[in-house]
Motif scaffolding. Structure first.
Motif, PDB file in Angstrom:
ATOM      1  N   ILE A 236       2.085  17.623  14.383  1.00 18.75           N
ATOM      2  CA  ILE A 236       0.639  17.469  14.243  1.00 18.75           C
ATOM      3  C   ILE A 236       0.057  16.818  15.495  1.00 18.75           C
ATOM      4  O   ILE A 236      -0.971  17.268  16.037  1.00 18.75           O
ATOM      5  CB  ILE A 236       0.293  16.640  12.987  1.00 18.75           C
ATOM      6  CG1 ILE A 236       0.616  17.440  11.722  1.00 18.75           C
ATOM      7  CG2 ILE A 236      -1.180  16.234  12.990  1.00 18.75           C
ATOM      8  CD1 ILE A 236       0.464  16.647  10.434  1.00 18.75           C
ATOM      9  N   LEU A 237       0.706  15.776  15.979  1.00 19.79           N
ATOM     10  CA  LEU A 237       0.236  15.114  17.201  1.00 19.79           C
ATOM     11  C   LEU A 237       0.235  16.086  18.375  1.00 19.79           C
ATOM     12  O   LEU A 237      -0.724  16.137  19.152  1.00 19.79           O
ATOM     13  CB  LEU A 237       1.127  13.910  17.504  1.00 19.79           C
ATOM     14  CG  LEU A 237       1.037  12.733  16.533  1.00 19.79           C
ATOM     15  CD1 LEU A 237       2.134  11.719  16.838  1.00 19.79           C
ATOM     16  CD2 LEU A 237      -0.330  12.071  16.595  1.00 19.79           C
ATOM     17  N   ALA A 238       1.310  16.863  18.493  1.00 21.68           N
ATOM     18  CA  ALA A 238       1.385  17.830  19.590  1.00 21.68           C
ATOM     19  C   ALA A 238       0.304  18.895  19.452  1.00 21.68           C
ATOM     20  O   ALA A 238      -0.336  19.279  20.437  1.00 21.68           O
ATOM     21  CB  ALA A 238       2.777  18.473  19.610  1.00 21.68           C
TER      22      ALA A 238
ATOM     23  N   VAL B 244     -10.729  13.749  12.685  1.00 19.90           N
ATOM     24  CA  VAL B 244     -10.147  13.448  11.370  1.00 19.90           C
ATOM     25  C   VAL B 244      -9.243  14.603  10.944  1.00 19.90           C
ATOM     26  O   VAL B 244      -9.698  15.733  10.783  1.00 19.90           O
ATOM     27  CB  VAL B 244     -11.244  13.211  10.310  1.00 19.90           C
ATOM     28  CG1 VAL B 244     -10.607  12.931   8.949  1.00 19.90           C
ATOM     29  CG2 VAL B 244     -12.151  12.066  10.729  1.00 19.90           C
ATOM     30  N   VAL B 245      -7.967  14.288  10.762  1.00 21.39           N
ATOM     31  CA  VAL B 245      -6.964  15.274  10.377  1.00 21.39           C
ATOM     32  C   VAL B 245      -6.346  14.842   9.051  1.00 21.39           C
ATOM     33  O   VAL B 245      -6.038  13.661   8.861  1.00 21.39           O
ATOM     34  CB  VAL B 245      -5.864  15.382  11.461  1.00 21.39           C
ATOM     35  CG1 VAL B 245      -4.726  16.271  10.988  1.00 21.39           C
ATOM     36  CG2 VAL B 245      -6.453  15.924  12.757  1.00 21.39           C
ATOM     37  N   ALA B 246      -6.166  15.767   8.124  1.00 20.68           N
ATOM     38  CA  ALA B 246      -5.544  15.467   6.832  1.00 20.68           C
ATOM     39  C   ALA B 246      -4.174  16.111   6.759  1.00 20.68           C
ATOM     40  O   ALA B 246      -3.980  17.240   7.220  1.00 20.68           O
ATOM     41  CB  ALA B 246      -6.420  15.974   5.690  1.00 20.68           C
ATOM     42  N   TYR B 247      -3.223  15.390   6.159  1.00 22.35           N
ATOM     43  CA  TYR B 247      -1.859  15.888   5.995  1.00 22.35           C
ATOM     44  C   TYR B 247      -1.415  15.583   4.568  1.00 22.35           C
ATOM     45  O   TYR B 247      -1.403  14.431   4.133  1.00 22.35           O
ATOM     46  CB  TYR B 247      -0.935  15.225   7.018  1.00 22.35           C
ATOM     47  CG  TYR B 247       0.544  15.386   6.748  1.00 22.35           C
ATOM     48  CD1 TYR B 247       1.084  16.588   6.279  1.00 22.35           C
ATOM     49  CD2 TYR B 247       1.420  14.333   6.988  1.00 22.35           C
ATOM     50  CE1 TYR B 247       2.427  16.720   6.039  1.00 22.35           C
ATOM     51  CE2 TYR B 247       2.785  14.458   6.760  1.00 22.35           C
ATOM     52  CZ  TYR B 247       3.284  15.651   6.284  1.00 22.35           C
ATOM     53  OH  TYR B 247       4.625  15.786   6.035  1.00 22.35           O
TER      54      TYR B 247
ATOM     55  N   GLU C  73      -2.218   7.093  20.306  1.00 26.45           N
ATOM     56  CA  GLU C  73      -3.633   7.461  20.234  1.00 26.45           C
ATOM     57  C   GLU C  73      -4.058   7.840  18.819  1.00 26.45           C
ATOM     58  O   GLU C  73      -5.197   8.273  18.607  1.00 26.45           O
ATOM     59  CB  GLU C  73      -3.914   8.641  21.178  1.00 26.45           C
ATOM     60  CG  GLU C  73      -3.655   8.328  22.643  1.00 26.45           C
ATOM     61  CD  GLU C  73      -3.776   9.559  23.524  1.00 26.45           C
ATOM     62  OE1 GLU C  73      -4.524   9.480  24.518  1.00 26.45           O
ATOM     63  OE2 GLU C  73      -3.139  10.587  23.218  1.00 26.45           O
ATOM     64  N   ALA C  74      -3.150   7.666  17.876  1.00 25.87           N
ATOM     65  CA  ALA C  74      -3.433   8.069  16.495  1.00 25.87           C
ATOM     66  C   ALA C  74      -3.206   6.926  15.520  1.00 25.87           C
ATOM     67  O   ALA C  74      -2.405   6.026  15.762  1.00 25.87           O
ATOM     68  CB  ALA C  74      -2.560   9.259  16.096  1.00 25.87           C
TER      69      ALA C  74
END
Length: 212
Positions: free
Chosen positions: A191-193, A112-115, A201-202
């Motif tokens: 962010i993906l990198a 889980v990533v927040a932006y 995949e996201a």
């Protein structure tokens, strides 16, 4: 999962409006300065700092500085400030089911990533306050607004809490480049990198078709 925060995981607009309206009304009542005059003086400060969550606000409103002298506005208007902080705490709540959904995803092995465009300090406060430190693996946020000359971050911190009270225990925090606004393909690609995943995949979650 890459998720937005404000108005996606919690109702930022409602929490801000309730607490700020109470502050404005309380300061106006104590000082006798109309809310319309205060608003006209607050607007350019918010614009200059690039945020409506400017912690040093009362200290820079000309009419309040004049009214409070020789004391500081924060000393004179401590009661409205207390009300403001109390309402902000009680009104900042996760939407129903958010925590449970995020925990289910994490149990399934989803990162889980927040932006967010919001500044680092108040974003961090909301994540800690809502119990998402560690539930969110990584946070990408804007840095905080510049401070007035001679002021440090410590000058804005109230109470006698240790430094760790203002940082995460588990969530990793990265800053996005200054001036970068949503929608930004470049930021999402970075962010993906950084997370080592391909776009397919996201999943990206947000509340605004324009920004997210």
């Amino acid at each position: 999962l890459i998720t937005d925060l404000d108005n996606t995981l919690w109702d930022w607009v409602s929490a801000w409006h309730r607490s700020f309206s109470a502050l404005l009304a309380g300061v106006s009542e104590l000082s006798g300065i109309s809310q319309s005059q205060l608003e006209s003086e607050i607007r350019p400060i918010h614009q200059a700092r690039g945020t409506t969550e400017y912690s040093n606000l009362l200290e820079e409103i000309p009419s309040l500085v004049k009214y409070s002298a020789p004391l500081r506005p924060y000393e004179v208007f401590s009661e409205p400030l207390h009300r403001f902080r109390s309402l902000r705490r009680t009104a900042t709540l996760l939407y129903p089911g958010v925590r449970e959904a995020l925990l289910l995803l994490k149990d399934a092995g989803v990162r889980v990533v927040a932006y967010t465009e919001s500044g680092a300090y108040w974003t961090g406060w909301r994540i800690r306050h809502t119990g998402l430190d560690g539930v969110i693996d990584v946070l990408y946020s804007a840095e905080d607004h510049p401070l007035p000359d001679g002021m440090t971050v410590q000058d804005l911190r109230t109470g006698h809490q240790p430094p760790e009270a203002y940082s995460f225990e588990t969530t990793v925090h990265h800053h996005t480049p200054a001036g970068e606004l949503k929608p930004s393909r470049r930021i999402l690609e970075s962010i993906l990198a950084d997370q080592g995943v391909l776009p397919r995949e996201a999943v990206y979650l947000g509340d605004s078709l324009m920004k997210d």
